[in-house]
Design a protein around this motif. Structure first.
Motif, PDB file in Angstrom:
ATOM      1  N   ASN A 225       0.838  -1.193   0.000  1.00 57.02           N
ATOM      2  CA  ASN A 225       0.000   0.000   0.000  1.00 57.02           C
ATOM      3  C   ASN A 225       0.874   1.245   0.000  1.00 57.02           C
ATOM      4  N   THR A 226       0.220   2.398  -0.123  1.00 62.61           N
ATOM      5  CA  THR A 226       0.944   3.669  -0.248  1.00 62.61           C
ATOM      6  C   THR A 226       1.661   4.066   1.038  1.00 62.61           C
ATOM      7  N   TYR A 227       1.256   3.504   2.172  1.00 61.65           N
ATOM      8  CA  TYR A 227       1.879   3.867   3.442  1.00 61.65           C
ATOM      9  C   TYR A 227       3.050   2.958   3.796  1.00 61.65           C
ATOM     10  N   GLY A 228       3.364   2.032   2.904  1.00 63.17           N
ATOM     11  CA  GLY A 228       4.466   1.114   3.152  1.00 63.17           C
ATOM     12  C   GLY A 228       3.995  -0.322   3.177  1.00 63.17           C
ATOM     13  N   ASP A 229       4.863  -1.224   2.778  1.00 64.62           N
ATOM     14  CA  ASP A 229       4.522  -2.651   2.751  1.00 64.62           C
ATOM     15  C   ASP A 229       4.703  -3.239   4.149  1.00 64.62           C
TER      16      ASP A 229
ATOM     17  N   SER B 250       6.688  -3.648   9.291  1.00 62.70           N
ATOM     18  CA  SER B 250       6.957  -2.998   8.008  1.00 62.70           C
ATOM     19  C   SER B 250       8.190  -3.630   7.374  1.00 62.70           C
TER      20      SER B 250
ATOM     21  N   GLU C  32      10.667  -3.873   3.480  1.00 56.98           N
ATOM     22  CA  GLU C  32      11.002  -3.321   2.169  1.00 56.98           C
ATOM     23  C   GLU C  32      11.175  -4.475   1.189  1.00 56.98           C
TER      24      GLU C  32
END
Length: 374
Positions: free
Chosen positions: A293-297, A316, A318
């Motif tokens: 999603n846009t807020y981070g995976d 979270s 990367e």
């Protein structure tokens, strides 16, 4: 007096009714609080394990399929179609006749120029015989020679014009749709048919300038197209553009792919992997185990709480490359850690869970209770 007593009775009745309503509402609220305070049963989930594996290094890009040779055949001279020798979709070899145009006028013109050339040659021979005898001047000799050469040039010109009335395939390839009809008059430059060489075939794509040092001519390439899911076309990098686009800071790369079944067609959108001759160790997860999603995976890692119960921990992460349904995790996850494999949206951090199936163990068939075959 009677009015006052009736009013009192109404007030008492209202108080009794309202008291009953408030009492029932308070009772229901208490029951709901009691229900919510009870511990929720663990959510059933599927688990998977982060795995360490070795991947060949690659650069992913998107591009477009292009024919090695691809043109729209057109005529150089005007004329009327006399005969069509092809149909839409035919495969042709270099030199195959596609159509002929009416050439009666051109054939007559060729015969005229040949006759003129023959006369000019005879006149030149006579002049050449007279020159040693001093019967003519050098200027007359030069003029006769020039007339002969000009006549021969006109013959060549007429012959070339006549040959252009026959349209031939410039190279071997596959024809597209026929765009002309029998008896049609063709003005100069009228499109006749598209022809493309399909095997081999090019794929042109762009990479970032920072990746330029990681790509070289001869590197292996793998390409996929949406029209042929699950099929991979292999080839090699054949050329790299000599300049970088100042607008996008990208460089164009061209790869040559094998296309023996002619399934790839010019214009197809392609996803391209440029493979470097080197390997690296990576930690991977199935694509379904990661929420993008846009807020981070993030992923839900499985941990045990102080009571020994299995719960979820939102973490979270990367991500990097994606291959065959698995995603590279570059940060915040170690090989061997177990995570939730699917249906992440229905979970929350710290939620008790129960593992029903794990990718490290065979799944159970719900109806028979036996192990399902992989």
């Amino acid at each position: 007096m009677r009015t006052a007593s009736r009013f009192a009775i109404v007030i008492v009745a209202l108080l009794v009714v309202l008291g009953g309503i408030f009492g029932y509402t308070f009772y229901r609220f208490g029951q709901m609080q009691k229900q919510f305070s009870q511990p929720q049963p663990p959510a059933a989930i599927e688990a998977t394990t982060a795995r360490s594996t070795t991947w060949v290094q690659s650069i992913k890009a998107v591009g477009s399929v292009t024919a090695v040779n691809g043109i729209e055949v057109a005529n150089e001279v005007a004329g009327v179609i006399k005969a069509l020798r092809f149909e839409s979709g035919d495969r042709v070899e270099k030199g195959d006749v596609l159509l002929t145009m009416d050439s009666a006028t051109d054939e007559a013109a060729l015969r005229t120029t040949r006759a003129e050339a023959k006369l000019a040659e005879q006149q030149f021979k006579r002049t050449a015989n007279l020159l040693p005898k001093k019967a003519i001047s050098q200027a007359e000799y030069d003029e006769a020679q020039a007339n002969m050469e000009a006549a021969n040039a006109r013959v060549n010109e007429a012959q070339a014009t006549l040959e252009k009335k026959v349209i031939k395939a410039p190279f071997a390839g596959s024809l597209g749709l026929r765009l002309v009809d029998q008896g049609q008059y063709l003005a100069v430059g009228t499109p006749i048919v598209e022809i493309n060489m399909l095997d081999p075939i090019y794929v042109d794509y762009t990479i970032s300038e920072k990746e330029l040092a990681n790509v070289d001519v001869g590197y292996d390439v793998e390409a996929t197209v949406a029209a042929l899911p699950g099929k991979t076309f292999k080839g090699k990098v054949s050329a790299i553009n000599s300049s970088i686009s100042p607008e996008t800071r990208t460089v164009r790369v061209r790869a040559t792919l094998r296309n023996p079944d002619r399934e790839l067609r010019p214009g197809m959108f392609a996803t391209v992997q440029t493979v470097r001759p080197a390997e690296r160790d990576v930690v991977t997860l199935p694509r379904t185990a990661i929420s993008f999603n846009t807020y981070g995976d993030f992923v839900y890692v499985l941990k045990k709480n102080d009571d020994g119960q299995l719960v979820t921990e939102r973490r979270s992460v990367e991500t990097g490359d994606t291959r065959n349904g698995r995603v590279e995790v570059t940060k915040n996850l170690k090989a061997g850690e177990r995570v939730v494999a699917t249906a992440l949206l229905r979970l929350r951090a710290g939620q008790p869970v129960e593992v029903t199936s794990d990718d490290d163990t065979p799944a159970k068939d719900e109806t028979s209770g036996e192990e399902a075959s992989n």
